[in-house]
Design an enzyme around this catalytic site. Structure first.
Site, PDB file in Angstrom:
ATOM      1  N   LYS A  71     -27.358  65.491  -3.446  1.00  0.00           N
ATOM      2  CA  LYS A  71     -26.473  64.275  -3.641  1.00  0.00           C
ATOM      3  C   LYS A  71     -25.157  64.683  -4.209  1.00  0.00           C
ATOM      4  O   LYS A  71     -24.288  64.120  -3.821  1.00  0.00           O
ATOM      5  CB  LYS A  71     -27.108  63.556  -5.030  1.00  0.00           C
ATOM      6  CG  LYS A  71     -28.486  63.161  -4.938  1.00  0.00           C
ATOM      7  CD  LYS A  71     -28.836  62.193  -6.225  1.00  0.00           C
ATOM      8  CE  LYS A  71     -29.430  63.233  -7.359  1.00  0.00           C
ATOM      9  NZ  LYS A  71     -30.487  63.960  -6.957  1.00  0.00           N
ATOM     10  N   THR A  72     -24.942  65.737  -5.161  1.00  0.00           N
ATOM     11  CA  THR A  72     -23.625  66.072  -5.344  1.00  0.00           C
ATOM     12  C   THR A  72     -22.715  66.645  -4.386  1.00  0.00           C
ATOM     13  O   THR A  72     -21.588  66.063  -4.191  1.00  0.00           O
ATOM     14  CB  THR A  72     -23.713  67.179  -6.485  1.00  0.00           C
ATOM     15  OG1 THR A  72     -24.337  66.973  -7.637  1.00  0.00           O
ATOM     16  CG2 THR A  72     -22.181  67.655  -6.839  1.00  0.00           C
ATOM     17  N   GLU A 105     -22.663  59.337  -7.497  1.00  0.00           N
ATOM     18  CA  GLU A 105     -23.949  59.980  -7.270  1.00  0.00           C
ATOM     19  C   GLU A 105     -25.104  59.301  -8.111  1.00  0.00           C
ATOM     20  O   GLU A 105     -24.794  58.918  -9.248  1.00  0.00           O
ATOM     21  CB  GLU A 105     -23.772  61.510  -7.897  1.00  0.00           C
ATOM     22  CG  GLU A 105     -25.291  62.203  -7.676  1.00  0.00           C
ATOM     23  CD  GLU A 105     -24.892  63.603  -8.012  1.00  0.00           C
ATOM     24  OE1 GLU A 105     -25.868  64.469  -8.580  1.00  0.00           O
ATOM     25  OE2 GLU A 105     -23.849  64.243  -8.241  1.00  0.00           O
TER      26      GLU A 105
END
Length: 476
Positions: free
Chosen positions: A123-124, A168
């Site tokens: 995600k990041t 995110e």
């Protein structure tokens, strides 16, 4: 949609304001003229930065921080338990209290365009990649909330204009169900956070609901390698398109002509629905980042194709050149295969990976980097995860030549599960692997001083504080 009125500045108090996501939301509200206060256990670089921006932050968390002063809204995270004295004081006063996720969702609803990047891994990195692409459009500046320090913006947050919001989206405790984006990205759906989710079926149900929250006329970008992804992405709102990405030609957005350099970084040509885009030269290693880049490219294109964008005159038309330039400039988020320096001739890298799938992807990326031996210092994260995936941890950690284990980082848990790092070590040794376990970082650093050699690749890995080992050994 979230019952929080942000149309006028409020007095907002954050319990645990120093968290990577909480601090970002606090900064966004400060940028909009809100009066922000908060508390945390101790001062940190993030809380110090917020104080410099005008936030009133107090240490530690205590009922006295609430008192009788005027507060319109209280924000807290899953890490704040009902017996927290500050939380109790807010309840006693009958203050309006919401979760961090609810506030994130309310902020996202303020923007005509929004991208929420979800998945059990990546995600990041992908959020940072999307940010880097959009920053190539000099006419616009997205607002961004990401779960790490992003080198592209020098922070975990960027306060932009009203064009788009990039965030995110975390699945833990169903947090991302508060979000209603115009573009949702689903990178992967695997067993994770089993201290909250009953099983993989419950996780799939949660991700399905997340996708049904995408606003009409929007888009879902989903990894084509997810099992039964069509079933997962069924029953969406009217006009919501489904775009796939992946490493094979069956996906709508996929790579062609992949070439890896000596650092394990890929050069490739993204192909979107049969059209070749400009060549990308990644500066982050591994096949998994090729996939993340394709997801980011598809998300950026989805913004251009959304009904909301078309109604606004195609505001976010992203060019193939901007996609290639953004992805090629991306140098990685903090603690994602991050170079930390050298130690006794060994290259030292730090990585946040803590789930077996993430560990495997990182170690396979590391194998493409020139080195003599791969030494891994791994800190397991939470007892429940370690116990649930014990055999998987043994399998993937075995990709390293030498494994050094730190004690389990408890995070929100207590040591009542009958599992410890020595259990991983014992199974690795039984499998014929070179593995060790120590009780302290000092012992680990002493081991490294005696064993690290010129040409080794040393990785510190985990979602806890194992990065201190990398900092200590490279400091001198």
């Amino acid at each position: 949609m979230n019952g929080i009125d942000l149309s006028k500045p409020l007095k907002v108090h954050f319990i645990g304001i120093g968290g990577i996501s909480m601090s970002g939301l606090a900064e966004i509200l400060l940028g909009r003229g809100f009066e922000v206060s908060g508390s945390d256990r101790a001062e940190s670089p993030l809380t110090k930065h917020l104080s410099e921006l005008g936030a009133d932050i107090r240490y530690p968390q205590a009922a006295e921080n609430i008192g009788s002063r005027p507060i319109d809204l209280v924000v807290y995270t899953a890490a704040i338990h009902p017996d927290n004295p500050e939380y109790v004081a807010c309840v006693d006063r009958g203050l309006h209290m919401v979760t961090r996720a609810a506030l994130l969702g309310a902020i996202m609803d303020e923007y005509a365009q929004s991208v929420a990047i979800a998945g059990t891994h990546g995600k990041t990195t992908t959020t940072s990649m999307v940010t880097q692409i959009l920053l190539e459009d000099r006419l616009h500046k997205p607002t961004v909330s990401v779960g790490a320090i992003d080198p592209a913006i020098g922070s975990n947050v960027l306060v932009g204009n009203d064009d788009a919001f990039v965030a995110e989206a975390c699945e833990y405790s169903n947090s991302f169900l508060f979000l209603h984006p115009t573009v949702a990205v689903v990178l992967n759906v695997e067993a994770e956070h089993l201290d909250f989710f009953k099983n993989l079926g419950a996780i799939r149900e949660s991700f399905h609901e997340f996708m049904t929250n995408v606003k009409p006329g929007g888009c879902v970008v989903i990894n084509s390698s997810i099992e039964n992804y069509k079933e997962l992405a069924a029953g969406l709102n009217e006009g919501v398109r489904v775009v796939t990405y992946g490493l094979t030609s069956e996906a709508d957005c996929h790579p062609e002509d992949i070439i890896y350099n000596a650092l394990g970084c890929a050069s490739f040509v993204p192909v979107y629905k049969g059209k070749k885009l400009s060549r990308v030269e990644l500066k982050v290693p591994g096949e998994h980042n090729v996939g993340n880049a394709c997801a980011a490219a598809a998300a950026a294109i989805a913004l251009s194709e959304n009904e909301q964008t078309e109604a606004a005159g195609g505001t976010f038309a992203v060019s193939p050149e901007a996609i290639a330039a953004g992805l090629s400039k991306f140098t990685g988020a903090k603690r994602r295969f991050e170079y930390r320096g050298t130690f006794q001739g060994a290259t030292v890298v730090d990585d946040y990976a803590h789930h077996p799938t993430e560990i495997e992807a990182t170690l396979k990326a590391a194998q493409r980097v020139d080195h003599k031996r791969l030494i891994l210092v791994f800190q397991p994260h939470t007892y429940t995860r370690t116990k649930s995936f014990l055999n998987d941890f043994v399998r993937v950690l075995g990709l390293a030549d030498t494994v050094v284990l730190a004690p389990i980082y408890a995070a929100r848990e207590k040591d009542v599960y009958g599992i410890h790092s020595t259990d991983i070590r014992d199974l690795l040794v039984q499998a014929g692997k070179d593995a060790y376990a120590f009780d302290t970082f000092d012992e680990i650093e002493d081991f490294l001083r005696k064993n690290c050699m010129n040409g080794d690749l040393l990785i510190t890995m985990g979602a806890g504080d194992v990065v201190k080992v990398a900092d200590d050994i490279t400091a001198g």
